[in-house]
Design a protein around this motif. Structure first.
Motif, short mmCIF file in Angstrom:
data_model
loop_
_atom_site.label_atom_id
_atom_site.label_comp_id
_atom_site.label_asym_id
_atom_site.label_seq_id
_atom_site.Cartn_x
_atom_site.Cartn_y
_atom_site.Cartn_z
N LEU A 40 80.98 3.68 36.83
CA LEU A 40 81.88 5.10 36.93
C LEU A 40 82.02 5.64 35.42
CD1 LEU A 40 83.17 7.19 38.71
CD2 LEU A 40 85.16 5.41 38.59
N HIS A 41 82.40 4.63 34.58
CA HIS A 41 82.92 5.01 33.20
C HIS A 41 81.60 5.10 32.23
CE1 HIS A 41 86.88 5.08 34.46
NE2 HIS A 41 86.87 4.11 34.89
N SER A 42 80.36 5.10 32.67
CA SER A 42 79.27 5.02 31.81
C SER A 42 78.80 6.34 31.42
CB SER A 42 78.12 4.54 32.31
OG SER A 42 78.31 3.16 32.82
N PRO A 43 78.71 6.86 30.03
CA PRO A 43 78.28 8.03 29.46
C PRO A 43 76.97 8.52 29.89
CG PRO A 43 78.61 6.68 27.61
CD PRO A 43 79.04 5.90 28.88
N ILE A 44 76.39 9.57 29.66
CA ILE A 44 75.25 9.71 29.97
C ILE A 44 74.43 10.66 28.84
CG2 ILE A 44 73.40 11.30 31.32
CD1 ILE A 44 75.58 10.97 33.73
N LEU A 45 73.14 10.14 28.47
CA LEU A 45 72.52 10.77 27.21
C LEU A 45 71.00 11.24 28.18
CD1 LEU A 45 71.90 9.92 23.97
CD2 LEU A 45 69.94 10.35 25.24
N LEU A 46 70.74 12.63 27.73
CA LEU A 46 69.73 13.33 28.44
C LEU A 46 68.60 13.71 27.28
CD1 LEU A 46 68.09 14.18 30.99
CD2 LEU A 46 69.28 16.33 30.78
N VAL A 47 67.64 13.35 27.13
CA VAL A 47 66.61 13.79 26.35
C VAL A 47 65.87 14.96 26.70
CG1 VAL A 47 64.21 13.17 25.05
CG2 VAL A 47 66.09 11.50 25.72
N ALA A 48 66.13 16.33 26.02
CA ALA A 48 65.57 17.56 26.59
C ALA A 48 64.24 17.97 25.89
CB ALA A 48 66.73 18.53 25.98
N GLU A 49 63.76 18.58 26.61
CA GLU A 49 62.40 19.51 26.25
C GLU A 49 62.38 20.42 25.16
OE1 GLU A 49 59.16 18.99 26.99
OE2 GLU A 49 59.38 17.32 28.39
N VAL A 76 69.91 15.50 23.91
CA VAL A 76 69.33 15.27 22.72
C VAL A 76 67.97 15.81 22.55
CG1 VAL A 76 68.91 13.53 20.68
CG2 VAL A 76 70.92 13.27 22.15
N ASP A 77 67.54 16.40 21.66
CA ASP A 77 66.30 17.00 21.57
C ASP A 77 65.25 15.96 21.27
OD1 ASP A 77 63.66 18.34 19.89
OD2 ASP A 77 64.82 20.12 20.66
N SER A 78 64.06 15.94 22.10
CA SER A 78 63.07 14.81 21.97
C SER A 78 62.43 14.87 20.45
CB SER A 78 62.09 15.06 22.99
OG SER A 78 61.29 16.39 22.53
N ALA A 79 62.27 15.63 19.94
CA ALA A 79 61.76 15.54 18.41
C ALA A 79 62.78 14.72 17.78
CB ALA A 79 61.55 16.94 17.88
N VAL A 94 54.56 16.00 16.60
CA VAL A 94 53.71 16.46 17.67
C VAL A 94 53.69 15.68 19.11
CG1 VAL A 94 51.28 17.09 18.19
CG2 VAL A 94 52.04 17.02 15.73
N ASP A 95 54.15 16.17 19.98
CA ASP A 95 54.59 15.53 21.22
C ASP A 95 53.46 16.21 22.36
OD1 ASP A 95 55.52 14.57 23.58
OD2 ASP A 95 57.52 15.59 23.80
N VAL A 96 52.56 15.12 22.62
CA VAL A 96 51.27 15.61 23.44
C VAL A 96 52.00 15.11 24.92
CG1 VAL A 96 49.05 15.04 24.03
CG2 VAL A 96 49.83 15.06 21.73
N GLY A 97 51.81 15.96 25.93
CA GLY A 97 52.25 15.78 27.09
C GLY A 97 51.27 15.82 28.26
N TYR A 98 51.54 16.15 29.54
CA TYR A 98 50.33 16.19 30.58
C TYR A 98 49.51 17.49 30.32
CZ TYR A 98 48.51 17.00 35.27
OH TYR A 98 47.63 17.26 36.04
N LYS A 100 50.43 20.35 27.86
CA LYS A 100 50.80 21.21 26.54
C LYS A 100 51.19 20.06 25.61
CE LYS A 100 55.39 20.02 27.67
NZ LYS A 100 56.25 19.35 26.51
N VAL A 101 51.21 20.76 24.44
CA VAL A 101 51.55 19.96 23.12
C VAL A 101 52.91 20.81 22.42
CG1 VAL A 101 50.78 19.11 21.00
CG2 VAL A 101 49.29 18.98 23.00
N ASP A 102 53.89 19.95 22.17
CA ASP A 102 54.93 20.58 21.36
C ASP A 102 54.82 19.95 19.97
OD1 ASP A 102 56.56 22.05 23.25
OD2 ASP A 102 56.57 19.85 24.14
N VAL A 103 55.10 21.15 19.07
CA VAL A 103 54.84 20.71 17.50
C VAL A 103 56.33 21.19 16.89
CG1 VAL A 103 53.62 21.17 15.38
CG2 VAL A 103 52.48 21.12 17.45
N THR A 104 56.80 20.28 16.49
CA THR A 104 58.30 20.59 15.66
C THR A 104 58.42 20.12 14.25
OG1 THR A 104 59.39 20.16 17.94
CG2 THR A 104 60.78 20.16 16.15
N ALA A 105 58.82 20.97 13.53
CA ALA A 105 59.00 20.65 12.08
C ALA A 105 60.61 20.42 11.86
CB ALA A 105 58.43 21.99 11.16
#
Length: 253
Positions: A40-49, A76-79, A94-98, A100-105
């Motif tokens: 019940l008292h567990s915090p949650i962290l979600l990795v965002a696209e 939290v941002d995935s990069a 460089v995040d290669v998905g199903y 699409k590909v995300d590129v983050t500097a």
């Protein structure tokens, strides 16, 4: 998450990282939360696209607090997560998905937001599977077989300027004279050990084409200095002659 085999009536909450069906996405979050069964008292962290907008973050945050009532919640941002995993400060992720590909500097943990709203399409894992299917369809391969081949250890994506095996040409000049003298390789590193000496023939000795000189000297000993390398390279016969001459000089003395 998509699989290689699509069902006809499937509903995807996200397409190319963007949330397109909020009710389905919230149902997915509820399912995952129920499977994890946190306290019940567990915090949650979600990795965002990377393509999620500020409004997307607000809607997700509101849903999580109203539905699960955690003591703390952070997106939290995935990069950035990739950066923390490797303990680096600056990187191009460089995040290669199903599909699409995300590129983050990232510089000093600060994300460059330019161009993050739209992912690069047709560059993900599914595009590679379709390319393999296009190349191997004539050999009886199916898409599931190409998917298994892509995931195996024998499948590799070389860089654009890489030469295919068997097609690399030897350089015109010797890059590493030390390797050329000892092993016959034209230089150090991959693709250099392609000369005759590198293929199992006798190593090159001092002579034409090496930095030792234009021709091997007849005398192993010059100016009273013993050329040990010359003895080894000259062979057993030359060594025996040298030792016999030395023995005669010793007897005369």
């Amino acid at each position: 998450m998509r699989t290689s085999t699509r069902t006809k009536n499937a509903v995807w909450p996200m397409v190319r990282g963007q949330i397109v069906n909020w009710s389905c996405f919230f149902a997915l979050l509820s399912y995952v939360h129920g499977r994890l069964s946190p306290h019940l008292h567990s915090p949650i962290l979600l990795v965002a696209e990377p393509c999620w907008t500020v409004k997307d973050h607000e809607k997700i945050t509101q849903f999580v607090f109203e539905k699960f009532k955690p003591p703390g919640f952070v997106i939290v941002d995935s990069a950035l997560v990739s950066l923390w995993a490797y303990s680096v400060v600056n990187a191009c992720v460089v995040d290669v998905g199903y599909d699409k590909v995300d590129v983050t500097a990232i510089a000093d943990f600060s994300i460059s937001l330019a161009g993050r709203g739209v992912a690069i399409r047709n560059c993900g894992g599914d595009a590679m599977t379709r390319q393999l299917l296009k190349m191997l369809a004539g050999k009886g391969f199916t898409k599931d077989m190409c998917e298994q081949l892509k995931r195996s250890s024998i499948c590799e994506i070389p860089p654009p300027d890489a030469k295919l095996p068997g097609l690399s040409e030897a350089p015109d000049e010797v890059i590493n004279p030390a390797d050329a003298t000892s092993t016959g390789a034209l230089g150090s590193g991959p693709g250099q050990r392609v000369s005759a000496g590198a293929l199992g023939e006798s190593p090159l000795v001092p002579g034409p084409g090496t930095q030792v000189g234009d021709g091997a000297k007849d005398d192993i000993e010059s100016d009273g200095v013993l050329d040990v390398a010359g003895i080894v390279a000259a062979g057993n016969k030359k060594m025996e002659e040298f030792l016999a001459r030395k023995e005669k000089e010793k007897q005369r003395r």
